[in-house]
Design an enzyme around this catalytic site. Structure first.
Site, PDB file in Angstrom:
ATOM      1  N   CYS A   1      -5.853  -3.621   2.143  1.00  0.00           N
ATOM      2  CA  CYS A   1      -5.597  -3.606   3.580  1.00  0.00           C
ATOM      3  C   CYS A   1      -6.869  -3.737   4.421  1.00  0.00           C
ATOM      4  CB  CYS A   1      -4.831  -2.340   3.950  1.00  0.00           C
ATOM      5  SG  CYS A   1      -4.005  -2.471   5.574  1.00  0.00           S
TER       6      CYS A   1
ATOM      7  N   SER B   1      20.733  -1.158  33.948  1.00  0.00           N
ATOM      8  CA  SER B   1      20.593  -1.182  35.405  1.00  0.00           C
ATOM      9  C   SER B   1      20.752  -2.563  36.005  1.00  0.00           C
ATOM     10  CB  SER B   1      19.220  -0.640  35.796  1.00  0.00           C
ATOM     11  OG  SER B   1      18.195  -1.552  35.384  1.00  0.00           O
TER      12      SER B   1
ATOM     13  N   LYS C   1      -9.169   3.164  -2.719  1.00  0.00           N
ATOM     14  CA  LYS C   1      -9.552   2.381  -1.536  1.00  0.00           C
ATOM     15  C   LYS C   1     -10.995   2.699  -1.156  1.00  0.00           C
ATOM     16  CE  LYS C   1      -7.452   0.978   2.874  1.00  0.00           C
ATOM     17  NZ  LYS C   1      -6.322   1.236   3.802  1.00  0.00           N
TER      18      LYS C   1
ATOM     19  N   GLU D   1       0.826  -1.204   0.000  1.00  0.00           N
ATOM     20  CA  GLU D   1       0.000   0.000   0.000  1.00  0.00           C
ATOM     21  C   GLU D   1       0.866   1.262   0.000  1.00  0.00           C
ATOM     22  OE1 GLU D   1      -3.946   1.582   2.480  1.00  0.00           O
ATOM     23  OE2 GLU D   1      -2.698  -0.026   3.278  1.00  0.00           O
TER      24      GLU D   1
END
Length: 706
Positions: free
Chosen positions: A175, A356, A114, A45
């Site tokens: 999509c 850490s 789309k 896309e």
């Protein structure tokens, strides 16, 4: 016989606004597809401009440069005798659309906009694009002059229609349309379309890939057909990572699979399939039924065949079993690929990580080490682009990475910044892990800087704050913790900018953060402390998943130092030690466990629960371990902490998005940052419900007075 088709789909690591790079990768994918005999090539896309352009879609430059790239593709000899399907933005009648452009032999066949926009979570497509006007509707689109000069066409069709070649019929969806309850492939399949294509930009989340694959299998199980899926790959300049997974399926079976995570910029998946398998599968399914009339979609006739006349000896692809990664494997691979994309494109020379000796910073260190493993594997496999990029990052034109540990020494600097409140055990754990992964490790004390800052405050005010154990108030105790944390952030950036200079090397380092998603939910970190960084690979991952990831690293990478890290209670080490031992733990400070936080986070975001509805759900979920009054206490405590600290999300380090309950402010989670922390009405509703439950409880079940 002319019934077997060879089709290609691909995953490209496109980068927003990188028109040169995007064109090169598209061209390379077409070249590979043709070399495999494909007659159709599908890309992801908005691949021409990059999916993550965001408000750059408003700029006329983005449209202009996209058309310039399209012209070069049309002119290229590589695009002859293959239908190319590329993605780009198009403005039609002054409205911007997210489109597919299908072309063949210097002629544009169709512009397909789309139909359904992604507009939730990480996506804001309706901000930039409009959905196409209606299903089955087609108009004429007037081409820009630069394209007319190449194609000789003035107008081309734009809209929702399908291509009808000499041998089959092909239709597009994009999509979000796959995830819709009324996906276009349903209508297309009923109308005789045999090949469905989906150009996607679907981001990675932990445990999400199976949903995607099952949707595609379901689409072709119900009505038959061939399904080509192309997905974007890479970080594209955003917090999300697109994980590839391009595939080809037929009649419910996956027959070709691309990798989910890969450092390769271009991956092409090709399959040869028999159209007669689709037609036989549909023999019973698509018989006309009374009252089930389907309106035919407009068809664009194309004088071209996807099959060859004499293809009887051409082998077809057979079904395969999809291999899904476990969540720890996804954490090892996804954020590692994202970090590499960010590093090589940022122009920096590596990373600096405040280490850490706890689970969070150790997880970040292991992800960098996993990145180094992937890089060495890619170079060993002959990936010249990776080798070129690694050499550019380390400023050594002859360097060849062979050992991940040695490469990690060049790319990662770790530093343990101790104070009088630090224990020897955390210092030892940090050093041991650094030795095992090979990072360049620094260890130094910050007390002098902390005392200097507190000395300024005392000089101005005449007062000196004390820790709680020394008689100080809660406000004093918190301020003393925060000044240590913020000093670490200042030193992290100082060493990131100058540590390579101090070694006589060029370049600077990106500072890595290591706050997990559960701590972000409650704001359990100091604003502008060492959780403030350039990027954070674990900011969207839960503490429980990070522990599972470290267990995976013990086995996968033989990092035995992680065992002691996993056994130690999580602690910030910002309060004085008790007899040399840690007296402060994260879960005690937060008032709940990390496991409880994960459940609460999912209810807050995914189930959209406010305080009262969360309480109503948890009294059933936790009934075996916690009483209703205790549930009420935990819910109210969470929402107080959440609302008090929500402002911290406005400055949170950009993090790899991996969880659907991420609290990332104004990017994924659109909630306010200023609340009434009393939650008066909501908390009263909870209290009333607790009271009602206690009075309505059967007498024999009520607690007896002692």
């Amino acid at each position: 016989m002319g019934r077997k088709v060879t089709l290609s789909t691909c995953s490209l690591n496109q980068w927003s606004l990188d028109f040169d790079g995007n064109l090169e990768r598209i061209t390379r994918s077409i070249e590979i597809a043709k070399s495999h005999g494909a007659k159709y090539r599908l890309g992801s896309e908005l691949e021409i401009c990059g999916f993550g352009c965001a408000d750059h879609f408003f700029e006329s430059d983005t449209l202009l440069h996209s058309f310039q790239v399209l012209r070069k593709l049309l002119e290229s000899p590589l695009t002859e005798d293959i239908i190319c399907d590329v993605g780009m933005p198009i403005m039609h009648h002054n409205v911007r659309y997210n489109c597919r452009v299908l072309f063949l032999n210097r002629k544009i066949l169709l512009i397909r906009p789309k139909l359904m926009m992604a507009n939730t979570g990480n996506y804001r497509e309706l901000r930039w694009f409009a959905p196409w006007k209606q299903s089955g509707y087609v108009e004429e689109y007037f081409l820009p002059k630069m394209i007319q000069e190449v194609t000789g066409q003035d107008v081309v069709p734009i809209g929702d229609c399908v291509l009808s070649t000499k041998d089959t019929c092909l239709g597009s969806e994009m999509c979000q349309e796959l995830w819709s309850p009324c996906s276009p492939h349903i209508h297309m399949g009923q109308d005789g379309v045999e090949i469905f294509t989906n150009a996607s930009a679907s981001h990675h989340e932990l445990r999400k890939a199976d949903q995607r694959v099952h949707l595609i299998q379901s689409a072709t199980t119900k009505s038959g057909g061939i399904y080509l899926y192309s997905n974007h790959r890479g970080c594209d300049g955003e917090r999300v990572y697109y994980d590839g997974c391009s595939l080809v399926a037929i009649n419910g079976d996956v027959v070709a699979q691309g990798s989910q995570f890969s450092l390769n910029d271009v991956e092409v998946v090709t399959a040869t399939l028999d159209l007669e398998d689709v037609r036989s599968y549909r023999g019973e399914l698509c018989q006309p039924q009374t009252g089930n009339q389907v309106k035919s979609l407009p068809r664009i006739k194309v004088d071209f065949s996807l099959s060859s006349y004499d293809d009887v000896y051409l082998p077809t692809h057979r079904p395969i079993e999809w291999s899904f990664h476990s969540a720890p494997e996804e954490i090892s691979l996804g954020p590692a690929c994202w970090l590499w994309d960010y590093l090589r494109r940022s122009g920096q020379a590596g990373f600096l990580l405040p280490l850490s000796g706890g689970v969070d910073s150790s997880s970040t260190a292991c992800i960098v080490y996993s990145m180094c493993v992937l890089l060495c594997q890619a170079v060993e496999n002959g990936n010249s682009r990776i080798l070129e990029d690694v050499r550019a990052v380390v400023s050594d034109g002859s360097y060849v990475p062979e050992d991940p540990k040695e490469l990690c020494s060049r790319l990662l600097t770790t530093c343990y910044m101790s104070s009088e409140n630090s224990s020897e055990s955390t210092r030892s754990r940090a050093k041991q892990l650094a030795n095992q992964i090979g990072s360049t490790h620094l260890s130094f004390n910050i007390d002098m800087a902390v005392k200097g800052i507190l000395g300024i405050f005392s000089l101005v005010t005449g007062r000196r704050p004390q820790f709680r154990v020394n008689g100080g108030s809660h406000r004093e105790n918190l301020a003393l913790q925060n000044v240590q944390a913020r000093v670490r952030m200042l030193l992290a950036y100082l060493f990131a900018q100058l540590s390579l200079w101090g070694r006589g090397q060029s370049g600077g380092l990106l500072v890595l953060g290591s706050a997990n998603v559960d701590e972000s939910l409650t704001g359990y970190f100091t604003k502008y402390d060492c959780s403030s960084a350039d990027i954070n690979p674990i900011g969207g991952i839960s503490k429980n998943d990070l522990k599972d990831f470290l267990l995976y690293c013990v086995e996968r990478f033989q990092l035995t130092a992680l065992r002691s890290i996993l056994e130690a209670p999580p602690t910030a080490e910002l309060e004085p030690l008790s007899d040399g031992q840690v007296s402060q733990t994260d879960e005690a400070d937060m008032g709940m466990t990390y496991s409880e936080l994960s459940v609460i986070g999912r209810l807050r975001k995914i189930s959209r629960c406010g305080p009262f509805s969360m309480f109503c759900k948890l009294i059933h979920m936790w009934k075996e371990a916690v009483s209703p009054s205790e549930v009420a206490q935990k819910v109210k405590h969470f929402f107080r902490m959440y609302s008090m600290n929500r402002h911290k999300m406005t400055t949170v380090t950009p993090s790899y998005h991996a969880e659907s309950y991420s609290p990332d402010d104004n990017r994924f989670d659109l909630r306010p940052f200023l609340y009434n922390v009393g939650w008066g009405w909501q908390f009263r509703s909870i209290d009333q419900q607790v009271q009602q439950m206690s009075t309505s409880q059967p007498a024999e079940d009520r607690p007896r007075p002692q």
